[in-house]
Design an enzyme around this catalytic site. Structure first.
Site, PDB file in Angstrom:
ATOM      1  N   THR A  24       0.873  -1.185   0.000  1.00 29.41           N
ATOM      2  CA  THR A  24       0.000   0.000   0.000  1.00 29.41           C
ATOM      3  C   THR A  24       0.906   1.229   0.000  1.00 29.41           C
ATOM      4  OG1 THR A  24      -1.598  -1.243   1.287  1.00 29.41           O
ATOM      5  CG2 THR A  24      -1.914   1.135   1.168  1.00 29.41           C
ATOM      6  N   LYS A  76      -7.370   1.192  -3.209  1.00 27.56           N
ATOM      7  CA  LYS A  76      -6.896   0.659  -1.916  1.00 27.56           C
ATOM      8  C   LYS A  76      -6.888   1.743  -0.831  1.00 27.56           C
ATOM      9  CE  LYS A  76      -4.765  -1.919   1.079  1.00 27.56           C
ATOM     10  NZ  LYS A  76      -5.554  -2.848   1.873  1.00 27.56           N
ATOM     11  N   LYS A  96       0.034   5.134   8.356  1.00 32.89           N
ATOM     12  CA  LYS A  96       0.483   5.464   6.996  1.00 32.89           C
ATOM     13  C   LYS A  96      -0.700   5.475   6.040  1.00 32.89           C
ATOM     14  CE  LYS A  96       1.306   2.155   4.451  1.00 32.89           C
ATOM     15  NZ  LYS A  96       1.573   1.012   3.625  1.00 32.89           N
TER      16      LYS A  96
HETATM   17  P1  NAD Z   1       5.494  -6.058   7.536  1.00 34.81           P
HETATM   18  O1  NAD Z   1       6.173  -4.912   8.193  1.00 34.81           O
HETATM   19  O2  NAD Z   1       5.034  -7.228   8.339  1.00 34.81           O
HETATM   20  O3  NAD Z   1       6.441  -6.656   6.349  1.00 34.81           O
HETATM   21  C1  NAD Z   1       7.221  -5.870   5.516  1.00 34.81           C
HETATM   22  C2  NAD Z   1       8.540  -6.601   5.268  1.00 34.81           C
HETATM   23  O4  NAD Z   1       9.339  -5.831   4.360  1.00 34.81           O
HETATM   24  C3  NAD Z   1       9.375  -6.769   6.547  1.00 34.81           C
HETATM   25  O5  NAD Z   1       9.650  -8.156   6.745  1.00 34.81           O
HETATM   26  C4  NAD Z   1      10.627  -5.961   6.271  1.00 34.81           C
HETATM   27  O6  NAD Z   1      11.803  -6.529   6.822  1.00 34.81           O
HETATM   28  C5  NAD Z   1      10.680  -5.987   4.743  1.00 34.81           C
HETATM   29  N1  NAD Z   1      11.479  -4.906   4.161  1.00 34.81           N
HETATM   30  C6  NAD Z   1      11.430  -3.564   4.432  1.00 34.81           C
HETATM   31  N2  NAD Z   1      12.292  -2.910   3.625  1.00 34.81           N
HETATM   32  C7  NAD Z   1      12.864  -3.836   2.841  1.00 34.81           C
HETATM   33  C8  NAD Z   1      13.838  -3.765   1.796  1.00 34.81           C
HETATM   34  N3  NAD Z   1      14.384  -2.596   1.424  1.00 34.81           N
HETATM   35  N4  NAD Z   1      14.213  -4.915   1.186  1.00 34.81           N
HETATM   36  C9  NAD Z   1      13.663  -6.100   1.567  1.00 34.81           C
HETATM   37  N5  NAD Z   1      12.745  -6.233   2.547  1.00 34.81           N
HETATM   38  C10 NAD Z   1      12.371  -5.102   3.171  1.00 34.81           C
HETATM   39  O7  NAD Z   1       4.274  -5.429   6.708  1.00 34.81           O
HETATM   40  P2  NAD Z   1       2.981  -6.208   6.144  1.00 34.81           P
HETATM   41  O8  NAD Z   1       1.916  -6.200   7.171  1.00 34.81           O
HETATM   42  O9  NAD Z   1       3.401  -7.482   5.497  1.00 34.81           O
HETATM   43  O10 NAD Z   1       2.526  -5.146   5.024  1.00 34.81           O
HETATM   44  C11 NAD Z   1       3.195  -5.030   3.772  1.00 34.81           C
HETATM   45  C12 NAD Z   1       2.393  -4.080   2.912  1.00 34.81           C
HETATM   46  O11 NAD Z   1       1.057  -4.606   2.723  1.00 34.81           O
HETATM   47  C13 NAD Z   1       2.204  -2.677   3.538  1.00 34.81           C
HETATM   48  O12 NAD Z   1       2.249  -1.713   2.528  1.00 34.81           O
HETATM   49  C14 NAD Z   1       0.826  -2.769   4.170  1.00 34.81           C
HETATM   50  O13 NAD Z   1       0.239  -1.488   4.301  1.00 34.81           O
HETATM   51  C15 NAD Z   1       0.103  -3.660   3.166  1.00 34.81           C
HETATM   52  N6  NAD Z   1      -1.034  -4.435   3.706  1.00 34.81           N
HETATM   53  C16 NAD Z   1      -0.972  -4.999   4.939  1.00 34.81           C
HETATM   54  C17 NAD Z   1      -2.075  -5.734   5.405  1.00 34.81           C
HETATM   55  C18 NAD Z   1      -2.062  -6.378   6.772  1.00 34.81           C
HETATM   56  O14 NAD Z   1      -3.151  -6.802   7.254  1.00 34.81           O
HETATM   57  N7  NAD Z   1      -0.897  -6.524   7.444  1.00 34.81           N
HETATM   58  C19 NAD Z   1      -3.213  -5.896   4.596  1.00 34.81           C
HETATM   59  C20 NAD Z   1      -3.219  -5.342   3.313  1.00 34.81           C
HETATM   60  C21 NAD Z   1      -2.099  -4.617   2.880  1.00 34.81           C
END
Ligand code: NAD
Length: 311
Positions: free
Chosen positions: A96, A171, A246
């Protein structure tokens, strides 16, 4: 069978890649966090030590990262996404992000003769685990069939939203509605408690009444009512407070850009800011229930050591 490069193996990327592996595909994953890598390896993801290694020969490259700045950094890094993408690969961003980042990624891909689709998701970690996520796609019409094939093992519903950045625009609007609904569930659940209602009985009533919402069905912030609630697990994140902040911020920015007043979204952002200021940005966003009681004591939550923001 296809080969996927997957950058970002966190709360969402972890279960999403597990479903690709279960469907028989090869997934090469990359994440900066060793714990996320270990957990993904246990589900059959092949862990790469570089973006270049993950992308070599891949049919699809997915990014599932916290914010637009992270996705841009992955693509712009030396030996990163742009350096290793080929015209044969489909590049999909499921994070997102802000519409400007998404626009930049689309434009950069087009300038390099590459194919890029914004493909954000809704459904939370339970939807990711059950492969029932809703995907909303923005991009050139000729890319949509291939995008849908690559996404289908992780999805319950795929909707083409329209031109580049339409998926992310949808989204942002959706998540603003989600966090406003979450406030309703937070206030309703705590008031029901104070009025002496049995939480399970009240939840059942709301489920067949006009208080029903996805937040109420999936994140109801009271312990021992529904299995998917973070309230059962000391509000460990299924959707982090800072990511929720965010997302609401993206909606508020879009409101400013379009001249819309969004007071309920502004209130949601204040809730999340309070938790972040207390050092709780990595907890679950449903912990906003804590803001409703003067002493911050709510059922299901035992404070652990936290460092307030800026300390
Ligand atoms: P999260 O923080 O659990 O996972 C993100 C991952 O990205 C982490 O493991 C982190 O180490 C990794 N990361 C960060 N920078 C990096 C880089 N430069 N290179 C490689 N890895 C890197 O977040 P999430 O909950 O999995 O969410 C991910 C995305 O999906 C976000 O944009 C969030 O808004 C969106 N989202 C989340 C949900 C939810 O319910 N958690 C639902 C829909 C969408």
């Amino acid at each position: 069978m296809s080969t996927y490069a997957w950058i970002g193996l966190g709360n969402m990327g972890g279960p999403m890649t597990a479903n690709l592996v279960n469907a028989g595909h090869t997934v090469r994953g990359y994440d900066l966090n060793p714990q996320a890598c270990t957990a993904a390896a246990e589900t059959g993801v092949q862990i790469s030590d570089s973006i270049a290694h993950a992308m070599a020969g891949a049919d699809a490259v997915f990014t599932m990262l916290p914010k637009g700045e992270h996705v841009r950094a992955v693509y712009e890094a030396q030996d990163g996404g742009w350096a290793n993408a080929t015209a044969q690969m489909l590049l999909l961003d499921s994070s997102t992000v802000d519409t400007e980042s998404s626009r930049t990624l689309h434009d950069e891909a087009t300038a390099r003769g590459l194919s890029f689709v914004d493909a954000p998701v809704s459904g939370g970690i339970s939807g990711a685990a059950d492969a029932t996520l809703a995907f909303m796609l923005g991009g050139a019409p000729e890319l949509m069939e291939r995008a849908q094939e690559l996404i289908s093992p992780m999805s319950g519903k795929i909707i083409v939203a329209g031109v580049p950045t339409s998926g992310i625009a949808a989204k942002i609007c959706n998540n603003m509605m989600l966090f406003i609904d979450l406030m309703a569930s937070a206030e309703g659940s705590q008031l029901a408690d104070k009025l002496g209602l049995d939480p399970k009985v009240f939840w059942e009533i709301a489920s067949v009444s006009s208080g029903r919402s996805w937040a109420q069905q999936t994140w109801y912030p009271v312990p021992d009512v529904i299995a998917t609630a973070a309230a059962n697990n000391n509000f460990e994140a299924t959707f982090r407070v800072d990511l929720a902040r965010k997302d609401v911020g993206l909606a508020l920015d879009a409101g400013v850009m379009t001249g819309l007043d969004l007071p309920a979204a502004a209130l949601a952002s204040e809730h999340f800011d309070r938790l972040i200021d207390e050092g709780l940005g990595d907890k679950d966003c449903s912990l906003i229930v804590k803001n409703l009681v003067p002493d911050g004591k709510v059922r299901g939550y035992t404070p652990t050591n936290t460092v307030p923001a800026g300390k």
